[in-house]
Every structure is written in structure tokens, then in C-alpha cells.
Design an enzyme around this catalytic site. Structure first.
Site, PDB file in Angstrom:
ATOM      1  N   ARG A 116      37.268  -1.176  29.341  1.00  0.00           N
ATOM      2  CA  ARG A 116      36.731   0.179  29.209  1.00  0.00           C
ATOM      3  C   ARG A 116      37.357   0.831  27.980  1.00  0.00           C
ATOM      4  O   ARG A 116      38.584   0.941  27.908  1.00  0.00           O
ATOM      5  CB  ARG A 116      37.064   0.958  30.478  1.00  0.00           C
ATOM      6  CG  ARG A 116      36.171   2.133  30.699  1.00  0.00           C
ATOM      7  CD  ARG A 116      36.417   2.725  32.053  1.00  0.00           C
ATOM      8  NE  ARG A 116      37.658   3.474  32.105  1.00  0.00           N
ATOM      9  CZ  ARG A 116      37.909   4.420  32.990  1.00  0.00           C
ATOM     10  NH1 ARG A 116      37.012   4.706  33.921  1.00  0.00           N
ATOM     11  NH2 ARG A 116      39.043   5.062  32.999  1.00  0.00           N
ATOM     12  N   THR A 120      35.814   6.547  25.029  1.00  0.00           N
ATOM     13  CA  THR A 120      34.478   6.860  25.558  1.00  0.00           C
ATOM     14  C   THR A 120      34.312   6.529  27.039  1.00  0.00           C
ATOM     15  O   THR A 120      33.361   6.978  27.675  1.00  0.00           O
ATOM     16  CB  THR A 120      33.404   6.059  24.800  1.00  0.00           C
ATOM     17  OG1 THR A 120      33.638   4.660  25.060  1.00  0.00           O
ATOM     18  CG2 THR A 120      33.474   6.306  23.307  1.00  0.00           C
ATOM     19  N   ASP A 212      46.280   1.709  37.022  1.00  0.00           N
ATOM     20  CA  ASP A 212      45.446   0.704  36.351  1.00  0.00           C
ATOM     21  C   ASP A 212      45.705  -0.650  37.013  1.00  0.00           C
ATOM     22  O   ASP A 212      46.783  -1.237  36.862  1.00  0.00           O
ATOM     23  CB  ASP A 212      45.810   0.663  34.858  1.00  0.00           C
ATOM     24  CG  ASP A 212      44.891  -0.292  34.088  1.00  0.00           C
ATOM     25  OD1 ASP A 212      44.700  -1.449  34.548  1.00  0.00           O
ATOM     26  OD2 ASP A 212      44.360   0.108  33.042  1.00  0.00           O
ATOM     27  N   ASP A 215      46.827  -3.616  34.708  1.00  0.00           N
ATOM     28  CA  ASP A 215      48.220  -3.508  34.261  1.00  0.00           C
ATOM     29  C   ASP A 215      49.197  -3.792  35.395  1.00  0.00           C
ATOM     30  O   ASP A 215      50.238  -4.426  35.188  1.00  0.00           O
ATOM     31  CB  ASP A 215      48.483  -2.098  33.703  1.00  0.00           C
ATOM     32  CG  ASP A 215      47.969  -1.954  32.283  1.00  0.00           C
ATOM     33  OD1 ASP A 215      47.816  -2.976  31.589  1.00  0.00           O
ATOM     34  OD2 ASP A 215      47.700  -0.802  31.868  1.00  0.00           O
TER      35      ASP A 215
END
Ligand code: PRP
Length: 222
Positions: A116, A120, A212, A215
Site C-alpha cells: 500500500r 495515497t 502493521d 512488520d
């Protein structure tokens, strides 16, 4: 500050997603949410939740009779019908593959690389080696997080282009925004999640979420 999601959006979103309501899911999900959970435990917990999701998401798979001989007598059992594809979205979806292969050892694994864009929040495709022909019969897209829905939609469209007829998404957590996006653009998709969270914050992160997932699975937080 928690983002506000209207009751109406939430009701519509919830109607098309199968959420695992189970004490084991609630417990393991809380381990994932905890920021103190170390990488090794986070990875193990994603694996456990993926197995529970797999059990639920595979419940409708077609079977055919399979005659076998037991040590005692003949009987007729079942085997799964058709080709099954497991489609992890790199990177975080990799954390769900082993659990799926535990229960679907005959499945094929097709990887899709999507990340991603931080500015944006749109998905960027960087790996897709799906063949032009001969699609699997059923595909299970794996991604721990359904946020805006952009990545899952891109994966769905790649599989649809390949010719896959039955496409299911397995996510650990989803939000109404992402579910709504898929409802609008991928009407045939079946979504399975361990929880539908409150919504996205101004940075398009899931709230309350778990951070995340990629991660945390691969210990690249720093
Ligand atoms: C995360 C997550 C999904 C995507 C969800 O991946 O694993 O793939 O974002 O967001 P969306 O629904 O708004 O598209 P990320 O871009 O962090 O890549 P990574 O798995 O390599 O960490």
C-alpha cells in the site's frame, strides 16, 4: 480518538462478512492487538487464528465420494473436489500460508505482491505470475488486514482475470470501509474475518487494530 462509523454502514458491512465468534478467537486476537507481544508470539498467533479461519472458510467446499478400505472393511469416505489455490498477498499474507497448508495439503500456492503506497493508500502491484489459462476452481486470498480494501480488490481482480469462479478472502481483522469497497466492486467475494474493527483513522490505519501485520510478523518495525 476512535473514528465514527455509522450504524447503517456497519450493518451493511456485517451482513456480507462471516465473523468468527469464539472465545479462542477473542483470546488470540487480543494477544495480537497487544503492542507488547513479541514477533515470535505474534507469528504463532497469526498461524493459530488462520487455522480457525481456514476451518470456517472451507466448510462449503464440494466433496466427492472416495471408496477406501479400512483395516476392517470397505467404506465410502470423501475427498475434496477440484483444484484449490491459496493466494497470500505479500508480505503479511505469508504468515497465514502454513496454517492453510496444514488443512489443505493438496492446495497450490500462488503469490501476489502488493503493497500500500504510504501517501495515497492505493495498492501497488509488484509480483504476479498467475498463468493466463487453467485457473484453480477455488481461491483463498490470505491477508491479515482488510483496511481500505484496495489490496484485496486488486487480488480479487487478478484472480477473476485468471478465470477463478469462487474467491474467498481470509482476514484476521477487517473494517466496514474495506468490506464496503469489496461489496461494491467484488460482488462474488466471500469474506471471513476474526473481527470487524471500528474503522480507519486519518492515516487509513485500522482502529483499534493491531499495527502493521507485515512488520510485526517479520520483525521489521525499526
Ligand atoms: C497491508 C496489509 C494489506 C494492506 C491492507 O500491507 O497486509 O495487504 O496493507 O490495506 P488496504 O486494505 O488499504 O489495501 P502493506 O502495504 O503494509 O504491505 P506488507 O504486507 O508488505 O507490510
Amino acid at each position: 480518538m476512535q473514528p465514527e462509523v455509522s450504524h447503517e454502514i456497519r450493518e451493511v458491512a456485517m451482513s456480507s462478512v462471516k465473523v468468527l465468534e469464539h472465545p479462542l478467537v477473542a483470546y488470540h486476537l487480543t494477544v495480537l492487538r497487544n503492542r507488547e507481544t513479541p514477533t515470535w508470539e505474534f507469528r504463532q498467533t497469526v498461524n493459530r487464528l488462520s487455522m480457525l479461519l481456514a476451518y470456517e472458510a472451507t466448510s462449503g467446499l464440494p466433496t466427492v465420494d472416495w471408496p477406501v478400505e479400512t483395516p476392517i472393511t470397505r467404506t465410502v469416505g470423501k475427498r475434496l473436489q477440484g483444484r484449490i489455490g491459496i493466494v497470500p498477498i505479500l508480505r503479511a499474507g505469508l504468515g497465514m500460508v502454513d496454517a492453510m497448508l496444514q488443512v489443505l495439503p493438496m492446495a497450490e500456492v500462488w503469490h501476489l505482491g502488493l503493497y500500500r503506497d504510504e501517501e495515497t493508500a492505493r495498492p501497488v502491484s509488484y509480483y504476479n505470475k498467475l498463468p493466463e489459462r487453467n485457473p484453480v476452481d477455488v481461491a483463498f486470498i490470505l491477508d491479515p488486514m482488510l483496511a481500505t480494501g484496495g489490496s484485496a480488490q486488486a487480488a480479487y481482480q487478478a484472480l477473476e482475470h485468471w478465470g477463478v469462479k469462487t474467491i474467498k478472502l481470509l482476514s484476521v481483522i477487517a473494517v466496514p470501509e474495506g468490506i464496503g469497497q469489496l461489496q461494491a466492486n467484488c460482488p462474488q467475494i466471500e469474506i471471513h474475518a476474526c473481527a470487524v474493527d471500528q474503522g480507519l483513522n486519518e492515516h487509513k490505519f485500522i482502529v483499534p487494530g493491531l499495527g502493521d501485520a507485515g512488520d510485526r510478523i517479520f520483525n521489521t518495525l525499526h
